[in-house]
Design a protein around this motif. Structure first.
Motif, PDB file in Angstrom:
ATOM      1  N   VAL A  52     -37.491  11.847 -35.350  1.00 33.99           N
ATOM      2  CA  VAL A  52     -36.471  10.484 -34.826  1.00 33.99           C
ATOM      3  C   VAL A  52     -35.031  10.897 -34.526  1.00 33.99           C
ATOM      4  CG1 VAL A  52     -35.579   8.051 -35.103  1.00 33.99           C
ATOM      5  CG2 VAL A  52     -37.961   8.686 -35.722  1.00 33.99           C
ATOM      6  N   ARG A  53     -34.513  11.848 -35.590  1.00 36.39           N
ATOM      7  CA  ARG A  53     -32.997  11.610 -36.506  1.00 36.39           C
ATOM      8  C   ARG A  53     -32.254  12.844 -35.103  1.00 36.39           C
ATOM      9  NH1 ARG A  53     -33.033  12.940 -41.585  1.00 36.39           N
ATOM     10  NH2 ARG A  53     -33.527  15.280 -40.970  1.00 36.39           N
ATOM     11  N   HIS A  54     -33.719  13.662 -34.734  1.00 41.53           N
ATOM     12  CA  HIS A  54     -33.287  14.264 -33.233  1.00 41.53           C
ATOM     13  C   HIS A  54     -32.499  13.880 -31.962  1.00 41.53           C
ATOM     14  CE1 HIS A  54     -32.874  17.810 -31.236  1.00 41.53           C
ATOM     15  NE2 HIS A  54     -34.131  17.971 -30.743  1.00 41.53           N
ATOM     16  N   SER A  55     -34.027  12.664 -32.205  1.00 44.79           N
ATOM     17  CA  SER A  55     -34.065  11.949 -31.126  1.00 44.79           C
ATOM     18  C   SER A  55     -32.923  10.775 -30.439  1.00 44.79           C
ATOM     19  CB  SER A  55     -34.835  10.903 -30.894  1.00 44.79           C
ATOM     20  OG  SER A  55     -36.726  12.244 -30.340  1.00 44.79           O
ATOM     21  N   LEU A  56     -32.497  10.564 -32.443  1.00 48.40           N
ATOM     22  CA  LEU A  56     -30.885   9.275 -31.880  1.00 48.40           C
ATOM     23  C   LEU A  56     -29.876  10.431 -31.642  1.00 48.40           C
ATOM     24  CD1 LEU A  56     -30.346   6.946 -31.947  1.00 48.40           C
ATOM     25  CD2 LEU A  56     -30.093   7.453 -34.934  1.00 48.40           C
ATOM     26  N   HIS A  57     -30.208  11.933 -32.257  1.00 49.27           N
ATOM     27  CA  HIS A  57     -28.337  12.833 -31.914  1.00 49.27           C
ATOM     28  C   HIS A  57     -28.849  13.301 -29.669  1.00 49.27           C
ATOM     29  CE1 HIS A  57     -28.040  13.579 -35.701  1.00 49.27           C
ATOM     30  NE2 HIS A  57     -26.753  13.489 -35.507  1.00 49.27           N
ATOM     31  N   GLY A 220     -32.026   0.735 -20.117  1.00 51.68           N
ATOM     32  CA  GLY A 220     -30.589   1.453 -20.027  1.00 51.68           C
ATOM     33  C   GLY A 220     -31.000   2.603 -21.570  1.00 51.68           C
ATOM     34  N   VAL A 221     -31.253   1.466 -22.824  1.00 53.71           N
ATOM     35  CA  VAL A 221     -31.758   2.226 -23.799  1.00 53.71           C
ATOM     36  C   VAL A 221     -32.515   3.158 -24.286  1.00 53.71           C
ATOM     37  CG1 VAL A 221     -32.024   2.240 -26.093  1.00 53.71           C
ATOM     38  CG2 VAL A 221     -30.258   0.672 -25.492  1.00 53.71           C
ATOM     39  N   VAL A 222     -33.918   2.655 -23.513  1.00 56.09           N
ATOM     40  CA  VAL A 222     -34.777   3.630 -23.244  1.00 56.09           C
ATOM     41  C   VAL A 222     -34.731   4.813 -22.395  1.00 56.09           C
ATOM     42  CG1 VAL A 222     -37.912   3.700 -22.460  1.00 56.09           C
ATOM     43  CG2 VAL A 222     -36.509   1.151 -24.290  1.00 56.09           C
ATOM     44  N   LEU A 262     -42.764   0.684 -30.835  1.00 53.66           N
ATOM     45  CA  LEU A 262     -43.143   1.953 -31.482  1.00 53.66           C
ATOM     46  C   LEU A 262     -44.338   2.413 -30.906  1.00 53.66           C
ATOM     47  CD1 LEU A 262     -41.840   1.766 -35.084  1.00 53.66           C
ATOM     48  CD2 LEU A 262     -40.967   3.408 -33.257  1.00 53.66           C
ATOM     49  N   ILE A 263     -45.377   1.183 -30.830  1.00 58.62           N
ATOM     50  CA  ILE A 263     -46.901   1.662 -30.326  1.00 58.62           C
ATOM     51  C   ILE A 263     -46.968   1.390 -29.077  1.00 58.62           C
ATOM     52  CG2 ILE A 263     -49.118   0.742 -31.062  1.00 58.62           C
ATOM     53  CD1 ILE A 263     -48.156  -0.807 -33.171  1.00 58.62           C
ATOM     54  N   ARG A 264     -46.178   1.072 -28.488  1.00 54.33           N
ATOM     55  CA  ARG A 264     -46.399   0.099 -26.930  1.00 54.33           C
ATOM     56  C   ARG A 264     -45.347   1.556 -26.312  1.00 54.33           C
ATOM     57  NH1 ARG A 264     -50.969  -3.398 -25.822  1.00 54.33           N
ATOM     58  NH2 ARG A 264     -50.448  -1.837 -24.137  1.00 54.33           N
ATOM     59  N   LEU A 265     -44.054   1.299 -26.624  1.00 52.85           N
ATOM     60  CA  LEU A 265     -43.292   1.898 -25.011  1.00 52.85           C
ATOM     61  C   LEU A 265     -44.311   3.516 -24.554  1.00 52.85           C
ATOM     62  CD1 LEU A 265     -39.771   0.872 -26.717  1.00 52.85           C
ATOM     63  CD2 LEU A 265     -40.699   0.712 -24.303  1.00 52.85           C
ATOM     64  N   PRO A 266     -43.791   3.798 -23.911  1.00 56.43           N
ATOM     65  CA  PRO A 266     -44.952   4.948 -23.254  1.00 56.43           C
ATOM     66  C   PRO A 266     -43.580   6.023 -23.100  1.00 56.43           C
ATOM     67  CG  PRO A 266     -44.462   3.756 -21.551  1.00 56.43           C
ATOM     68  CD  PRO A 266     -43.658   2.986 -22.456  1.00 56.43           C
ATOM     69  N   GLY A 273     -38.520   5.049 -31.704  1.00 53.88           N
ATOM     70  CA  GLY A 273     -37.828   5.057 -32.583  1.00 53.88           C
ATOM     71  C   GLY A 273     -35.769   5.519 -32.742  1.00 53.88           C
ATOM     72  N   ALA A 274     -35.918   6.137 -31.964  1.00 54.58           N
ATOM     73  CA  ALA A 274     -34.632   6.373 -31.860  1.00 54.58           C
ATOM     74  C   ALA A 274     -33.589   5.526 -30.910  1.00 54.58           C
ATOM     75  CB  ALA A 274     -34.086   7.580 -31.171  1.00 54.58           C
ATOM     76  N   ALA A 275     -34.306   4.785 -29.587  1.00 50.94           N
ATOM     77  CA  ALA A 275     -34.169   3.990 -28.518  1.00 50.94           C
ATOM     78  C   ALA A 275     -34.244   2.605 -29.468  1.00 50.94           C
ATOM     79  CB  ALA A 275     -34.583   3.516 -27.591  1.00 50.94           C
TER      80      ALA A 275
END
Length: 842
Positions: A52-57, A220-222, A262-266, A273-275
């Motif tokens: 999650v932290r890596h995805s956030l960066h 946009g965030v996703v 968290l469960i359903r976003l593809p 989590g980052a989004a």
């Protein structure tokens, strides 16, 4: 009878059902979150926080900017809800739009849109005089449009093809607008429904645009995660999550909606989590923080009482920010960030930034005191230095975390500008300043030396300059530490060597004016001590005054002010305004019980100082067994040793001043004492010549003891201040002087004699007394060797007086030790006399 029993049984069932529903409502949000988590437990378990932290960066900056732009557009649109529903109210259009935007930005974080925040709307619209029923109707209409549009969008996104969904949504919302508009035209329609079809259509149009822009932010965030996803699927998940958030009743759907997404976003759990972190920050947290700043500023401008503790809270936060900046400057910067910085700024900028960062941290610690006191100048300097500190944090090592903290503190502090109205005039130098300087140096030194243990000290380090090398950073730390120490010492020297504002004695005309006022409308003799010239005088018009002295952070008022009956409250307000203007806090010393209710209404706390001995002269004589001790003393000195007593008029005192000076000097030398002040007079020729003087002469007619006599207005009270005798005076001379003065006063028609106060007499004797007074009682019982409290009480008690309590009034309960010490040092004439009462008091 059976019907009655049946009604009772049904009533019990209803009560049980209501209690069950209440319990279910209390636990419903947690049950819903638990259900969502249970259904997707396997997916949630696979979330790796490192991923999650890596995805956030790794989030795409352009897409995050797009999401931020849609958030700004959405915020601008939110104010249109109130533009529609409050049409016809006395609130101007621009104000409705601004207040609506502010209310939505604040409440959107707490739940969703207009579902929260009715209280904040009532507070915001109160100055415009909006009717409560109208405002409640507007809030309900906003909620109906908001929730109905969400429901329709949810059904359309999940049940229809993307091409047909917009048509369905517009059609359904149009039908709802027509239906509500027609129902609102009926006589029995509730207040919130009474709007025309056009108004409802406009309101649903605003709600639809609101949800479209909110969905665009989410999309946009996703998409910023870079994961492949169909926008239609993202929109479906968005509306489903929002519905779950509304049903859960949790703030912003936090937890319930997030678990579903968290469960359903593809896009995978880590990317989701980052989004969601970015989404919550951009769409909820950012607007909410800005709204909080605006609301706090509005509250400060309106003088809201609940913001009274804000300066103290801000001072603590600023002190914390200063510690963060000092620790950050003392610790080594990250090499990776320094390499980035090396491409943009020269090494000299980094070096100077370290020096400025250390100095800024020290300055913020000093200024935090001024912020806590509400100083305008301290507030302005603090805001500027917080912004400087944020810039310095970036320039010295790209420490964006510290920069964010300092910039945020600067914004919060700037928003509270209306709370800071005082002119800072209190002295900066003192033990607190020294402690602050030592604290700053200690923090900087400890953090730095513990961070650079691997480098051995060498004198050449002082002249090492560079970017990323470890010796370069050690050198920067050493230079910054030296610079910080020199700056702290320089400031302490400057503050300590400044000439303090001197005490200016009252002029002769001011003393004459005060004595005239007291003669016309005063009582007692204590206010006459204003003639001693060691106290300033506060005049209230031409019929009231008080004697006071400034010491430390206090304005200490001596004894009872002279005020005409019925004007006490106005006088107190004016006196408190004087203290506020001087940036001091009021303390009343030796006030009578009469003043306690008035001071209590202004929030003062009280400490019983002791009791004043008042003798009714009508009952005093030398006849009878009760007074035989005094009768024998008078007979011995007059009949056997030839002593005599006279009272010299004020006009004749000047001729006796050389003899009085000789007696006073002998008395001070014998007692190893120095003059006191404030509550006790000193030998002052101008003071002594204003009042009669009682003299005791030996058999040769030479004065050997004296007492200056204070004569109260209307011959109500008689008292003395200075009472001294020469080294050659026989034992019992003071009793002789007192007794002869009492007889003289009785013969002159005075009603009472004031022996002055017996300190700590009858203070804290009861087990239920306040803690400070119980401590004072211990001093009264066990401090006789130093202060002679019990001896003084016993001496005055042999005249059989009545005892009248006297009090000290101070602002806050916890200030008692500070106020007592300050007043005691003032009376003693300095710290030496205060700490060595047997060698420095008169």
């Amino acid at each position: 009878m059976n019907q009655t029993v049946g009604s009772v049984q049904r009533g019990k069932v209803y009560v049980f059902v209501l209690r069950a529903l209440g319990s279910a409502g209390r636990w419903w949000p947690f049950l819903l979150v638990g259900a969502v988590a249970f259904l997707g437990w396997e997916e949630l378990r696979r979330i790796d926080l490192n991923q999650v932290r890596h995805s956030l960066h790794s989030l795409s900056g352009p897409w995050l900017l797009v999401a931020s732009a849609f958030t700004v557009l959405n915020l601008a649109l939110l104010g249109c809800y109130d533009l529609v529903t409050l049409e016809g109210s006395p609130v101007p259009r621009t104000a409705r739009w601004g207040l609506g935007t502010l209310a939505f930005a604040w409440s959107n974080f707490l739940t969703l849109g207009p579902i929260a925040g009715p209280a904040i709307r009532f507070w915001l619209y109160r100055p415009y005089g909006v009717d409560g029923a109208v405002l409640r109707g507007a809030i309900v209409a906003n909620i109906v449009a908001f929730a109905a549009t969400l429901a329709v969008c949810f059904l359309a996104s999940w049940g229809l093809h993307p091409a047909l969904a917009p048509i369905f949504v517009v059609a359904i919302l149009g039908l709802l607008a027509v239906l509500l508009g027609r129902l609102g035209g009926t006589a029995r329609a509730p207040q919130w429904m009474r709007r025309g079809i056009a108004a409802w259509a406009t309101l649903f149009g605003v709600a639809l645009l609101d949800w479209i822009l909110a969905a665009c932010v989410f999309v946009g965030v996703v998409l910023s995660t870079g994961q492949p996803a169909d926008w239609h699927d993202i929109v479906k998940m968005f509306f489903a999550g929002q519905v779950i958030g509304v049903i859960s009743l949790l703030p912003g759907g936090l937890g319930s909606a997030d678990a579903f997404w968290l469960i359903r976003l593809p896009i995978g759990a880590a990317a989701a989590g980052a989004a969601l972190i970015a989404y919550r920050t951009i769409y909820y947290m950012g607007p909410w923080l800005l709204a909080c700043l605006v609301l706090l500023r509005r509250g400060a401008s309106a003088g809201a009482r609940w913001l009274k503790p804000v300066p103290s809270i801000l001072a603590l936060l600023i002190g914390g920010g200063a510690v963060v900046l000092l620790a950050s400057t003392a610790s080594p910067a990250l090499a990776r960030r320094l390499r980035i910085l090396e491409h943009w700024v020269p090494v000299g900028v980094v070096e100077v930034s370290h020096l400025v960062g250390a100095l800024t941290g020290l300055a913020l610690l000093f200024l935090a005191r001024g912020v806590a006191r509400g100083y305008r100048e301290a507030h302005r300097l603090t805001v500027a230095l917080l912004l400087v500190g944020g810039v310095v944090a970036l320039l010295k090592g790209l420490d964006y975390e510290e920069a964010i903290i300092l910039f945020a503190l600067g914004g919060v502090t700037a928003s509270q500008a209306p709370l800071f109205r005082k002119e800072g005039r209190a002295p900066w130098f003192g033990w607190t300043t020294i402690v602050i300087a030592a604290l700053a140096l200690g923090i900087f030194a400890v953090v730095g030396f513990r961070s650079y243990t691997s480098i051995e000290y060498q004198p050449s380090l002082w002249w090492t300059f560079g970017f990323t090398g470890h010796p370069d950073q050690v050198a920067r730390f050493l230079r910054s530490l030296a610079f910080l120490g020199i700056s702290a010492v320089a400031f302490l020297l400057y503050a300590g060597l400044r000439v303090p504002a001197p005490f200016h004695p009252p002029t002769r005309d001011e003393i004459e004016r005060a004595l005239k006022i007291h003669e016309e409308c005063g009582t007692g003799t204590s206010p006459l001590m204003v003639a001693a010239g060691d106290k300033s005088i506060f005049f209230f018009g031409e019929r009231a005054f008080a004697a006071y002295r400034v010491v430390g952070s206090y304005v200490v008022v001596f004894s009872d002010p002279t005020v005409p009956q019925g004007e006490e409250r106005d006088f107190l307000e004016a006196l408190m305004a004087l203290a506020h203007e001087m940036d001091r806090r009021l303390v009343f010393y030796q006030v009578a019980p009469f003043w306690l209710p008035l001071l209590h209404d202004h929030g003062f706390s009280f400490f019983k100082l002791g009791e004043e001995a008042i003798l009714d002269l009508e009952g005093f004589s030398l006849e009878g067994a009760r007074w035989k001790h005094f009768r024998h003393a008078v007979n011995r000195l007059e009949g056997r040793e030839g002593y005599s007593f006279t009272v010299v008029s004020p006009s004749d005192v000047a001729a006796h001043l050389p003899e009085l000076k000789r007696i006073s000097d002998e008395w001070l030398s014998t007692k190893e004492a120095r003059e006191k002040q404030f509550s006790i007079g000193s030998f002052n020729e101008a003071y002594l010549t204003r009042f009669p003087c009682a003299l005791a002469h030996d058999h040769l007619g030479k004065p050997i003891a004296f007492a200056n006599v204070l004569t109260g207005p209307g011959r109500q009270e008689l008292s003395i201040d200075l009472m001294r005798h020469s080294a050659a005076a026989p034992e019992g001379i003071m009793d002789y002087l007192f007794v002869k003065l009492l007889l003289w006063g009785k013969a002159e028609g005075y009603r009472s004699f004031n022996f002055g106060m017996a300190p700590l007499a009858s203070v804290g004797e009861i087990s239920g007394a306040r803690i400070w007074e119980r401590l004072a009682h211990l001093l009264f019982r066990h401090g006789e060797g130093l202060y002679n409290f019990q001896g003084l009480r016993a001496y005055k008690a042999k005249y059989h007086p009545r005892w009248v309590p006297r009090y000290m009034a101070y602002p806050e309960f916890w200030e008692w030790p500070l106020a007592v010490v300050q007043v005691s040092v003032l009376i003693a004439g300095g710290w030496r006399s205060f700490l060595q009462p047997k060698r420095g008091t008169s």
